[in-house]
Design a protein around this motif. Structure first.
Motif, PDB file in Angstrom:
ATOM      1  N   HIS A  85       4.594  12.393   3.801  1.00 22.60           N
ATOM      2  CA  HIS A  85       5.540  12.878   2.786  1.00 22.60           C
ATOM      3  C   HIS A  85       5.996  14.297   3.096  1.00 22.60           C
ATOM      4  CE1 HIS A  85       7.715  13.266  -0.900  1.00 22.60           C
ATOM      5  NE2 HIS A  85       6.935  14.233  -1.332  1.00 22.60           N
ATOM      6  N   GLY A  86       5.072  15.150   3.481  1.00 23.23           N
ATOM      7  CA  GLY A  86       5.436  16.525   3.812  1.00 23.23           C
ATOM      8  C   GLY A  86       4.719  17.570   2.974  1.00 23.23           C
ATOM      9  N   HIS A  87       3.922  17.148   2.026  1.00 22.76           N
ATOM     10  CA  HIS A  87       3.188  18.116   1.209  1.00 22.76           C
ATOM     11  C   HIS A  87       1.801  18.407   1.780  1.00 22.76           C
ATOM     12  CE1 HIS A  87       1.735  14.274  -0.246  1.00 22.76           C
ATOM     13  NE2 HIS A  87       0.805  14.870  -0.981  1.00 22.76           N
ATOM     14  N   ILE A  88       1.309  17.576   2.678  1.00 20.50           N
ATOM     15  CA  ILE A  88       0.038  17.827   3.363  1.00 20.50           C
ATOM     16  C   ILE A  88       0.314  18.224   4.811  1.00 20.50           C
ATOM     17  CG2 ILE A  88      -2.132  16.792   4.136  1.00 20.50           C
ATOM     18  CD1 ILE A  88      -2.014  15.009   1.608  1.00 20.50           C
ATOM     19  N   TYR A  89       1.049  17.386   5.520  1.00 19.22           N
ATOM     20  CA  TYR A  89       1.483  17.683   6.881  1.00 19.22           C
ATOM     21  C   TYR A  89       2.958  18.043   6.830  1.00 19.22           C
ATOM     22  CZ  TYR A  89      -2.736  15.013   7.955  1.00 19.22           C
ATOM     23  OH  TYR A  89      -4.023  14.546   8.021  1.00 19.22           O
ATOM     24  N   ASP A  90       3.348  19.029   7.630  1.00 16.85           N
ATOM     25  CA  ASP A  90       4.759  19.395   7.700  1.00 16.85           C
ATOM     26  C   ASP A  90       5.117  19.774   9.129  1.00 16.85           C
ATOM     27  OD1 ASP A  90       3.886  22.069   8.058  1.00 16.85           O
ATOM     28  OD2 ASP A  90       4.132  22.534   5.946  1.00 16.85           O
ATOM     29  N   GLU A  91       6.320  20.284   9.337  1.00 10.49           N
ATOM     30  CA  GLU A  91       6.784  20.614  10.686  1.00 10.49           C
ATOM     31  C   GLU A  91       5.890  21.639  11.382  1.00 10.49           C
ATOM     32  OE1 GLU A  91      10.917  21.655  11.103  1.00 10.49           O
ATOM     33  OE2 GLU A  91      11.478  20.225   9.547  1.00 10.49           O
ATOM     34  N   LEU A  92       5.267  22.524  10.609  1.00  9.27           N
ATOM     35  CA  LEU A  92       4.435  23.576  11.190  1.00  9.27           C
ATOM     36  C   LEU A  92       2.967  23.206  11.292  1.00  9.27           C
ATOM     37  CD1 LEU A  92       6.049  26.608   9.315  1.00  9.27           C
ATOM     38  CD2 LEU A  92       6.558  25.764  11.625  1.00  9.27           C
ATOM     39  N   SER A  93       2.548  22.196  10.547  1.00 13.50           N
ATOM     40  CA  SER A  93       1.132  21.840  10.512  1.00 13.50           C
ATOM     41  C   SER A  93       0.987  20.318  10.488  1.00 13.50           C
ATOM     42  CB  SER A  93       0.484  22.442   9.265  1.00 13.50           C
ATOM     43  OG  SER A  93      -0.854  22.045   9.168  1.00 13.50           O
TER      44      SER A  93
ATOM     45  N   PHE B 117       8.374  12.972  14.052  1.00 10.80           N
ATOM     46  CA  PHE B 117       7.657  13.367  12.839  1.00 10.80           C
ATOM     47  C   PHE B 117       8.602  13.093  11.673  1.00 10.80           C
ATOM     48  CE2 PHE B 117       6.724  16.389   9.478  1.00 10.80           C
ATOM     49  CZ  PHE B 117       5.354  16.289   9.344  1.00 10.80           C
ATOM     50  N   VAL B 118       8.246  12.128  10.824  1.00  6.71           N
ATOM     51  CA  VAL B 118       9.084  11.719   9.700  1.00  6.71           C
ATOM     52  C   VAL B 118       8.452  12.210   8.405  1.00  6.71           C
ATOM     53  CG1 VAL B 118      10.086   9.755   8.442  1.00  6.71           C
ATOM     54  CG2 VAL B 118       9.782   9.628  10.944  1.00  6.71           C
ATOM     55  N   SER B 119       9.237  12.905   7.596  1.00  4.91           N
ATOM     56  CA  SER B 119       8.733  13.383   6.310  1.00  4.91           C
ATOM     57  C   SER B 119       9.845  13.371   5.273  1.00  4.91           C
ATOM     58  CB  SER B 119       8.164  14.795   6.439  1.00  4.91           C
ATOM     59  OG  SER B 119       9.195  15.705   6.770  1.00  4.91           O
ATOM     60  N   GLY B 120       9.461  13.593   4.038  1.00  2.30           N
ATOM     61  CA  GLY B 120      10.385  13.747   2.922  1.00  2.30           C
ATOM     62  C   GLY B 120      10.079  15.069   2.251  1.00  2.30           C
ATOM     63  N   HIS B 121       9.820  15.049   0.947  1.00  2.00           N
ATOM     64  CA  HIS B 121       9.307  16.140   0.142  1.00  2.00           C
ATOM     65  C   HIS B 121      10.297  17.257  -0.168  1.00  2.00           C
ATOM     66  CE1 HIS B 121       6.335  18.568  -1.832  1.00  2.00           C
ATOM     67  NE2 HIS B 121       6.354  19.495  -0.917  1.00  2.00           N
ATOM     68  N   THR B 122      11.021  17.749   0.813  1.00  2.00           N
ATOM     69  CA  THR B 122      11.899  18.911   0.575  1.00  2.00           C
ATOM     70  C   THR B 122      13.223  18.524  -0.066  1.00  2.00           C
ATOM     71  OG1 THR B 122      12.936  18.777   2.759  1.00  2.00           O
ATOM     72  CG2 THR B 122      10.930  20.128   2.564  1.00  2.00           C
ATOM     73  N   HIS B 123      13.594  17.256  -0.006  1.00  2.00           N
ATOM     74  CA  HIS B 123      14.874  16.748  -0.511  1.00  2.00           C
ATOM     75  C   HIS B 123      16.042  17.287   0.302  1.00  2.00           C
ATOM     76  CE1 HIS B 123      13.284  15.439  -4.700  1.00  2.00           C
ATOM     77  NE2 HIS B 123      12.251  15.719  -3.923  1.00  2.00           N
ATOM     78  N   ILE B 124      15.759  17.770   1.499  1.00  2.00           N
ATOM     79  CA  ILE B 124      16.767  18.335   2.402  1.00  2.00           C
ATOM     80  C   ILE B 124      16.685  17.587   3.729  1.00  2.00           C
ATOM     81  CG2 ILE B 124      17.528  20.406   3.634  1.00  2.00           C
ATOM     82  CD1 ILE B 124      16.117  22.025   1.352  1.00  2.00           C
TER      83      ILE B 124
ATOM     84  N   PRO C 231       0.837  -1.199   0.000  1.00  2.00           N
ATOM     85  CA  PRO C 231       0.000   0.000   0.000  1.00  2.00           C
ATOM     86  C   PRO C 231       0.874   1.252   0.000  1.00  2.00           C
ATOM     87  CG  PRO C 231      -0.663  -1.523   1.747  1.00  2.00           C
ATOM     88  CD  PRO C 231       0.628  -2.032   1.182  1.00  2.00           C
ATOM     89  N   ILE C 232       0.619   2.173  -0.933  1.00  2.00           N
ATOM     90  CA  ILE C 232       1.395   3.415  -1.013  1.00  2.00           C
ATOM     91  C   ILE C 232       0.513   4.659  -1.105  1.00  2.00           C
ATOM     92  CG2 ILE C 232       3.410   2.297  -2.060  1.00  2.00           C
ATOM     93  CD1 ILE C 232       2.497   3.580  -4.763  1.00  2.00           C
ATOM     94  N   MET C 233      -0.785   4.529  -0.929  1.00  2.00           N
ATOM     95  CA  MET C 233      -1.685   5.650  -1.176  1.00  2.00           C
ATOM     96  C   MET C 233      -2.135   6.410   0.073  1.00  2.00           C
ATOM     97  SD  MET C 233      -2.384   6.111  -4.538  1.00  2.00           S
ATOM     98  CE  MET C 233      -0.649   6.395  -4.500  1.00  2.00           C
ATOM     99  N   ASN C 234      -1.703   6.002   1.261  1.00  2.00           N
ATOM    100  CA  ASN C 234      -2.105   6.729   2.465  1.00  2.00           C
ATOM    101  C   ASN C 234      -1.269   7.999   2.621  1.00  2.00           C
ATOM    102  OD1 ASN C 234      -4.046   4.831   3.314  1.00  2.00           O
ATOM    103  ND2 ASN C 234      -2.417   3.533   4.123  1.00  2.00           N
ATOM    104  N   SER C 235      -1.895   9.068   3.077  1.00  2.00           N
ATOM    105  CA  SER C 235      -1.159  10.327   3.256  1.00  2.00           C
ATOM    106  C   SER C 235      -0.313  10.323   4.518  1.00  2.00           C
ATOM    107  CB  SER C 235      -2.114  11.520   3.248  1.00  2.00           C
ATOM    108  OG  SER C 235      -3.066  11.400   4.275  1.00  2.00           O
ATOM    109  N   PHE C 236      -0.569   9.365   5.423  1.00  2.00           N
ATOM    110  CA  PHE C 236       0.283   9.224   6.600  1.00  2.00           C
ATOM    111  C   PHE C 236       0.156   7.806   7.141  1.00  2.00           C
ATOM    112  CE2 PHE C 236      -3.772  10.329   8.484  1.00  2.00           C
ATOM    113  CZ  PHE C 236      -3.838   9.526   9.617  1.00  2.00           C
ATOM    114  N   SER C 237       1.098   7.463   7.980  1.00  2.00           N
ATOM    115  CA  SER C 237       1.073   6.192   8.683  1.00  2.00           C
ATOM    116  C   SER C 237       1.706   6.415  10.048  1.00  2.00           C
ATOM    117  CB  SER C 237       1.854   5.130   7.900  1.00  2.00           C
ATOM    118  OG  SER C 237       1.719   3.861   8.505  1.00  2.00           O
TER     119      SER C 237
END
Length: 180
Positions: free
Chosen positions: A103-111, A121-128, A84-90
């Motif tokens: 991923h970081g495009h819906i939820y991020d460090e500020l929201s 809080f684990v995310s990607g998206h920024t490539h940083i 499964p790869i379609m959930n916006s979070f896990s």
């Protein structure tokens, strides 16, 4: 628990092969992918050895794999990926610690949803890559496996119960954070 994190593969067979060597070295119990698996996106250059079909074969054979949807992932990708790869979070839990993965495009460090003290809080998206603690929450981004930005190395993340670390593809720590 030993967990290997990666994000922003964008269909690069070259970098996925390098990651597989690191997976053999660290022998994680769980592999967590934080989005953008096959497609490179309209704002990115094609990553080295862009070959989604070869990536699919490798990804489908990884055991203990958890993934979340990135902004470049589409429903058509789910048709060829066995996980499964379609959930916006896990969420995953280790030793009373919550890992919120997105991923970081819906939820991020500020929201993001409320996370108890000691959560990650684990995310990607920024490539940083990011590895820091603020207000009792650890923020962790393994960087990009195939298209790093801001001069960072191609990277992945690792958690061993004591440390969170971002590593380059030679397996050397770029940054780390001691878990308290």
């Amino acid at each position: 628990m030993k967990i290997l994190f990666f994000s922003d593969l964008h269909g690069s067979y070259f970098y996925l092969e390098k990651l597989m060597n690191n997976i053999k070295d660290v022998n994680p119990e769980l592999i967590v992918f934080a989005g953008d698996l096959l497609y490179h996106g309209p704002r990115n250059e094609l990553p080295e050895d862009y070959n989604p079909k070869k990536c699919i074969k490798i990804i489908n054979n990884i055991a203990n794999f958890i993934a979340v949807r990135g902004n470049c992932d589409a429903e058509v990708d789910q048709m060829v990926i066995n996980h499964p790869i379609m959930n916006s979070f896990s969420t995953i839990y280790d030793n009373g610690r919550t890992f919120f993965i997105t991923h970081g495009h819906i939820y991020d460090e500020l929201s993001h949803p409320f996370l108890p003290e000691g959560s990650v809080f684990v995310s990607g998206h920024t490539h940083i890559p990011v590895c820091k603690e603020e207000n009792g929450v650890m923020y962790f981004n393994p960087g990009s496996l195939s298209i790093p930005k801001n001069g960072f190395d191609n990277s992945f993340g690792y958690y061993d119960g004591n440390f969170l670390s971002v590593r380059n593809l030679e397996g050397n720590d770029i940054m780390s954070l001691k878990i308290r």
